[in-house]
Design a protein around this motif. Structure first.
Motif, mmCIF file in Angstrom:
data_model
loop_
_atom_site.group_PDB
_atom_site.id
_atom_site.type_symbol
_atom_site.label_atom_id
_atom_site.label_comp_id
_atom_site.label_asym_id
_atom_site.label_seq_id
_atom_site.Cartn_x
_atom_site.Cartn_y
_atom_site.Cartn_z
ATOM 1 N N GLU A 140 35.110 19.520 8.130
ATOM 2 C CA GLU A 140 33.854 19.286 8.868
ATOM 3 C C GLU A 140 34.080 19.153 10.371
ATOM 4 O OE1 GLU A 140 34.895 17.712 6.299
ATOM 5 O OE2 GLU A 140 33.368 17.648 4.733
ATOM 6 N N GLU A 141 35.353 19.106 10.781
ATOM 7 C CA GLU A 141 35.714 18.918 12.190
ATOM 8 C C GLU A 141 35.011 17.695 12.778
ATOM 9 O OE1 GLU A 141 36.860 22.950 14.309
ATOM 10 O OE2 GLU A 141 34.777 23.015 13.623
ATOM 11 N N MET B 224 35.309 16.351 16.193
ATOM 12 C CA MET B 224 36.751 16.511 16.391
ATOM 13 C C MET B 224 36.980 17.586 17.459
ATOM 14 S SD MET B 224 39.661 17.816 13.699
ATOM 15 C CE MET B 224 39.364 16.493 12.523
ATOM 16 N N GLN B 225 37.543 17.186 18.564
ATOM 17 C CA GLN B 225 37.819 18.156 19.623
ATOM 18 C C GLN B 225 38.890 19.141 19.142
ATOM 19 O OE1 GLN B 225 35.965 18.235 22.480
ATOM 20 N NE2 GLN B 225 34.815 16.580 21.442
ATOM 21 N N ARG B 226 38.643 20.423 19.372
ATOM 22 C CA ARG B 226 39.580 21.432 18.865
ATOM 23 C C ARG B 226 40.932 21.347 19.557
ATOM 24 N NH1 ARG B 226 34.546 25.203 18.286
ATOM 25 N NH2 ARG B 226 34.059 24.712 16.109
ATOM 26 N N SER B 227 40.968 20.835 20.773
ATOM 27 C CA SER B 227 42.264 20.667 21.453
ATOM 28 C C SER B 227 43.068 19.515 20.858
ATOM 29 C CB SER B 227 42.043 20.436 22.953
ATOM 30 O OG SER B 227 41.339 19.226 23.193
ATOM 31 N N LEU B 228 42.413 18.691 20.028
ATOM 32 C CA LEU B 228 43.116 17.580 19.374
ATOM 33 C C LEU B 228 43.819 18.032 18.095
ATOM 34 C CD1 LEU B 228 43.695 14.490 19.226
ATOM 35 C CD2 LEU B 228 41.500 14.245 18.034
ATOM 36 N N ARG B 229 43.397 19.142 17.499
ATOM 37 C CA ARG B 229 43.930 19.564 16.205
ATOM 38 C C ARG B 229 45.461 19.649 16.169
ATOM 39 N NH1 ARG B 229 40.441 21.765 12.151
ATOM 40 N NH2 ARG B 229 42.396 22.104 11.017
ATOM 41 N N ARG C 211 25.889 12.405 12.121
ATOM 42 C CA ARG C 211 26.853 12.819 11.110
ATOM 43 C C ARG C 211 27.258 14.289 11.323
ATOM 44 N NH1 ARG C 211 24.976 13.169 6.126
ATOM 45 N NH2 ARG C 211 22.771 12.980 6.691
ATOM 46 N N PRO C 212 28.399 14.705 10.729
ATOM 47 C CA PRO C 212 28.913 16.062 10.970
ATOM 48 C C PRO C 212 27.884 17.187 10.882
ATOM 49 C CG PRO C 212 30.491 14.813 9.681
ATOM 50 C CD PRO C 212 29.307 13.916 9.865
#
Length: 444
Positions: free
Chosen positions: A293-294, A312-317, A415-416
């Motif tokens: 769900e990021e 969820m920030q994509r640079s955090l993945r 929520r997501p």
């Protein structure tokens, strides 16, 4: 006509002491002493003698140490300004029972011990007062009898109180803010009330003026300075890159052969990309991190808006992938995302441990900010995201109570399913490879 005599500042008790002022021979010549022989003075005189040598109250170690004087006018001034109040207080305390010779350091140790038993070691009041005692009271008054403190001495101490602060990456000494002075004064008053519960606080209201701070600001303005007029709260992308690289190096050297996990850089990445408070991050478990769900659930407790979903920030993945690798690749849902020791994923991490790590990295990178080590990362997220997100959304993601300012907060969901995809691209931090982080396998 004779000029009217100016009203004397001498109190009746000081007048009694003046009649007992005498000189006695010593190895260095005559000195002024107070003759405290007799039953009335038993609670104030020295243990081995009935004579108390007058010493300079401004000297370190007073009243047991300090320079003497051969000038009677100076001796009388010392008696009026300092000795009279101290001896009267000793006599009063002696009648009530407690030891009037108890030093400030001894009284502080007893007070903190009892306060910790009452409130618990993690209570904010205990933490603040323990810090005040360690940083200010013991260095200034540790060996001084608590009963020997005077209003004048405390006022001068508070007016000249200095603290060490980080400004522009440099540790500097500067005048204390009013709030710091209030914490010191309230700690002193609580210490007195705890030590002498039957004797009222004798020092009244003490000055909390901030002359030094306003003077520094005015001088900076007159000199045309910018740095002296503002305080940096957030980090730039270049500074975050530097901090991540420094954290990777710190982990590599500090934890290479130890049981503690090298995850300081990952902690910085989490703080910047989530805007989570350090206490919230210490509660984060893998079941709160939803990769499909990021989204991440922040288990906040500070206010009604603190428990929240954030994108969820994509640079955090890639940084989350490194944390998963430290857990063996597939952590169990209840394991903490940040745990301190290898093999103990279910043990709650300590904010003090991570706060100390982050503070060391910031200092090594010459980017230490004043106040808590983690505040700068939360401020960084909010500063970077502010141009891209509506104000109410930004506050909701940050966990502020009543983010939208009214009844709307009770209806709007974050929520997501309700998160726009663009909200996952707001914060851009460098990936681990850019800052020199080695690739991790799946071994625990």
């Amino acid at each position: 006509m004779a000029q009217k005599k100016k009203k004397s500042d001498t109190t009746p008790f000081a007048e009694r002491l003046l009649t007992r002022l005498k000189t006695r021979p010593s190895a260095h010549g005559a000195v002024f002493v107070l003759d405290l022989r007799g039953r009335d003075w038993s609670g104030a005189r020295p243990a081995r003698s009935g004579f108390l040598t007058l010493r300079n109250p401004s000297d370190e170690g007073w009243p047991a140490k300090g320079a003497t004087t051969l000038d009677q006018a100076v001796a009388e001034q010392w008696l009026r300004d300092h000795y009279a109040a101290w001896i009267e207080r000793k006599l009063q305390i002696n009648e009530d029972g407690p030891d009037s010779g108890l030093t400030v350091a001894e009284a502080c140790d007893t007070y903190l011990e009892d306060l910790t038993k009452l409130l618990g070691a993690d209570h904010n009041t205990v933490s603040v007062r323990r810090s005040v005692v360690r940083v200010h009271l013991k260095p200034a008054f540790g060996d001084v009898p608590l009963a020997a403190l005077t209003r004048k001495r405390l006022r001068q101490f508070l007016e000249g109180l200095q603290v060490k602060k980080w400004e522009h990456g440099i540790l500097q000494e500067m005048p204390a803010m009013r709030r710091t002075k209030e914490n010191v004064r309230s700690t002193l008053q609580a210490l007195w009330n705890h030590t002498y519960p039957d004797t009222a606080w004798p020092f009244g209201t003490l000055s909390m003026a901030e002359r030094g701070v306003s003077r520094r600001r005015r001088e900076a303005a007159e000199a045309g300075e910018i740095a002296g007029m503002t305080t940096s709260k957030s980090y730039t992308l270049a500074e975050i890159t530097s901090l991540l690289a420094r954290a990777v190096q710190y982990d590599r050297t500090a934890f290479r052969l130890l049981p503690w996990l090298p995850n300081t850089a990952e902690t910085i990445a989490l703080l910047v990309c989530t805007a989570a408070r350090i206490d919230e991050l210490m509660l984060l478990r893998w079941k709160h991190v939803l990769f499909e769900e990021e989204a991440i659930f922040i288990p906040g407790t500070k206010s009604a808006g603190a428990p929240r979903w954030i994108p969820m920030q994509r640079s955090l993945r890639p940084w989350l992938d490194r944390l998963r690798a430290l857990h063996g690749g597939y952590p169990e849902p209840n394991a903490y995302v940040l745990h301190v020791r290898r093999g103990q994923p279910l043990k709650r991490p300590s904010r003090k441990t991570y706060g100390a790590r982050l503070g060391k990295v910031e200092a090594q990178a010459a980017l230490k900010r004043h106040r808590k080590a983690t505040h700068g990362f939360r401020a960084t997220h909010l500063s970077w995201a502010a141009p891209h997100l509506p104000d109410g959304v930004l506050k909701a993601y940050a966990g502020h109570s009543r983010a939208r300012g009214g009844a709307t907060d009770a209806y709007v969901e974050t929520r997501p399913p309700f998160m726009p995809a663009s909200h996952r691209e707001v914060i851009q931090i460098p990936c681990p490879d850019v800052v020199g982080a080695a690739r991790l396998g799946t071994a625990a």
